[in-house]
Design a protein around this motif. Structure first.
Motif, PDB file in Angstrom:
ATOM      1  N   LEU A   1      10.318  -3.050   5.399  1.00  0.00           N
ATOM      2  CA  LEU A   1      10.106  -3.019   3.954  1.00  0.00           C
ATOM      3  C   LEU A   1       8.636  -3.155   3.606  1.00  0.00           C
ATOM      4  O   LEU A   1       8.129  -2.487   2.694  1.00  0.00           O
ATOM      5  N   ASP A   2       7.927  -4.017   4.340  1.00  0.00           N
ATOM      6  CA  ASP A   2       6.480  -4.163   4.096  1.00  0.00           C
ATOM      7  C   ASP A   2       5.746  -2.872   4.426  1.00  0.00           C
ATOM      8  O   ASP A   2       4.788  -2.496   3.745  1.00  0.00           O
ATOM      9  N   ALA A   3       6.202  -2.181   5.475  1.00  0.00           N
ATOM     10  CA  ALA A   3       5.548  -0.928   5.859  1.00  0.00           C
ATOM     11  C   ALA A   3       5.742   0.153   4.808  1.00  0.00           C
ATOM     12  O   ALA A   3       4.948   1.096   4.721  1.00  0.00           O
ATOM     13  N   CYS A   4       6.783   0.034   4.002  1.00  0.00           N
ATOM     14  CA  CYS A   4       7.073   1.037   2.973  1.00  0.00           C
ATOM     15  C   CYS A   4       6.499   0.664   1.609  1.00  0.00           C
ATOM     16  O   CYS A   4       6.769   1.361   0.620  1.00  0.00           O
ATOM     17  N   TYR A   5       5.730  -0.410   1.547  1.00  0.00           N
ATOM     18  CA  TYR A   5       5.182  -0.819   0.252  1.00  0.00           C
ATOM     19  C   TYR A   5       4.295   0.267  -0.342  1.00  0.00           C
ATOM     20  O   TYR A   5       4.427   0.627  -1.519  1.00  0.00           O
ATOM     21  N   THR A   6       3.413   0.805   0.476  1.00  0.00           N
ATOM     22  CA  THR A   6       2.519   1.867  -0.001  1.00  0.00           C
ATOM     23  C   THR A   6       3.313   3.081  -0.436  1.00  0.00           C
ATOM     24  O   THR A   6       3.000   3.731  -1.435  1.00  0.00           O
ATOM     25  N   LEU A   7       4.371   3.386   0.304  1.00  0.00           N
ATOM     26  CA  LEU A   7       5.225   4.523  -0.042  1.00  0.00           C
ATOM     27  C   LEU A   7       5.885   4.318  -1.401  1.00  0.00           C
ATOM     28  O   LEU A   7       5.887   5.215  -2.250  1.00  0.00           O
ATOM     29  N   ARG A   8       6.444   3.125  -1.614  1.00  0.00           N
ATOM     30  CA  ARG A   8       7.099   2.857  -2.896  1.00  0.00           C
ATOM     31  C   ARG A   8       6.102   2.927  -4.045  1.00  0.00           C
ATOM     32  O   ARG A   8       6.401   3.481  -5.113  1.00  0.00           O
ATOM     33  N   LYS A   9       4.934   2.382  -3.829  1.00  0.00           N
ATOM     34  CA  LYS A   9       3.894   2.409  -4.862  1.00  0.00           C
ATOM     35  C   LYS A   9       3.487   3.838  -5.183  1.00  0.00           C
ATOM     36  O   LYS A   9       3.309   4.210  -6.344  1.00  0.00           O
ATOM     37  N   ARG A  10       3.360   4.671  -4.161  1.00  0.00           N
ATOM     38  CA  ARG A  10       2.973   6.066  -4.372  1.00  0.00           C
ATOM     39  C   ARG A  10       4.030   6.837  -5.145  1.00  0.00           C
ATOM     40  O   ARG A  10       3.713   7.614  -6.042  1.00  0.00           O
ATOM     41  N   GLU A  11       5.305   6.617  -4.808  1.00  0.00           N
ATOM     42  CA  GLU A  11       6.372   7.339  -5.495  1.00  0.00           C
ATOM     43  C   GLU A  11       6.459   6.948  -6.962  1.00  0.00           C
ATOM     44  O   GLU A  11       6.723   7.788  -7.822  1.00  0.00           O
TER      45      GLU A  11
END
Length: 267
Positions: A130-140
């Motif tokens: 989940l921490d690794a996907c933080y940037t992904l969620r923010k970008r989306e």
């Protein structure tokens, strides 16, 4: 003839009960309380709870059902004694959508379920993932805001539809590292997915005569099995497309959840 059938049903029912059951309403021979349920189950269960207390039984056909309707009892069932109550009868709709209960939600508790849970929690829902996907969620989320600001000023915006499309993008990136555009194509997929998920929830929660009377299952009187298979085919079309693209990719070094499952399948 009816008297013989009723007597055999009562004998079978009494043999299936190993402990004193909780109180509950009386039903009719063969069909039990089924004719009196109506279409609003939550209201009927609430009414019965006011009469018989926080835990009561009712027969649906030849199946004994126990209803708990208090927070303390629900806590005891789903948390304190979760392993005791983990196994349940799988409805036809659930068996269809999960390929005969081969998923973490409906698989019987045991070694297989623990393995599925280990994979899901460790590779998909762990803090590291989940921490690794933080940037992904923010970008989306930024892409969604940018799309609304650039293309939808002065137009009506369905927030539920837009949030679903954004969530799909995030989940797809976590699963197989791809997302769809938030324009017309993405919006349509979001609408279709919301529609399919809503219909699936209804099918899973609808009392099915084929579940209560298995002898009638081949008739599929309510069409639940047929409708669930249609939804399954829609989901599989998307998933198989993603799997095919990944297996045909050249020098694909992505280490997402799909890649892990493909590697696990090959071992």
């Amino acid at each position: 003839m009816l008297a013989v059938i009723w007597l055999s049903w009562k004998v079978k029912k009494s043999r299936n009960i190993n402990a004193t059951p909780p109180p509950g309403p009386c039903g009719l021979p063969l069909v039990g309380y089924l004719p009196f349920l109506g279409t609003h189950l939550h209201r009927k269960f609430t009414e019965l709870g006011e009469v018989y207390g926080p835990i009561y039984k009712l027969w649906l056909g030849n199946k004994l059902c126990v209803v708990v309707s208090s927070p303390s009892l629900a806590k005891e069932v789903v948390r304190d004694n979760d392993t005791v109550f983990a196994n349940r009868d799988t409805s036809i709709a659930a068996r269809v959508i999960t390929h005969d209960a081969n998923d973490i939600g409906w698989c019987p508790y045991g070694a297989k379920w623990r393995k599925l849970r280990k994979i899901f929690v460790g590779k998909m829902m762990s803090n590291a993932s989940l921490d690794a996907c933080y940037t992904l969620r923010k970008r989306e989320i930024k892409n969604t805001i940018r799309d609304v600001y650039s293309n939808r000023i002065g137009k009506a915006v369905d927030i539920g539809e837009l949030s679903t499309a954004t969530s799909i993008n995030v989940v797809q990136n976590m699963l197989w590292g791809a997302s769809f555009e938030l324009g017309q194509k993405g919006t349509n997929l979001g609408v279709d997915l919301r529609k399919m998920l809503a219909e699936l929830m209804v099918l899973l929660g609808t009392p099915n005569l084929s579940d209560i009377f298995p002898v009638l299952s081949w008739l599929d009187i309510q069409g639940i099995e047929r409708k669930t298979k249609h939804i399954l085919a829609w989901f599989e079309k998307i998933l198989y497309s993603a799997i095919e693209q990944r297996t045909n990719a050249v020098n694909d070094e992505q280490q997402d959840f799909l890649q892990f499952l493909l590697e696990l399948k090959g071992t």
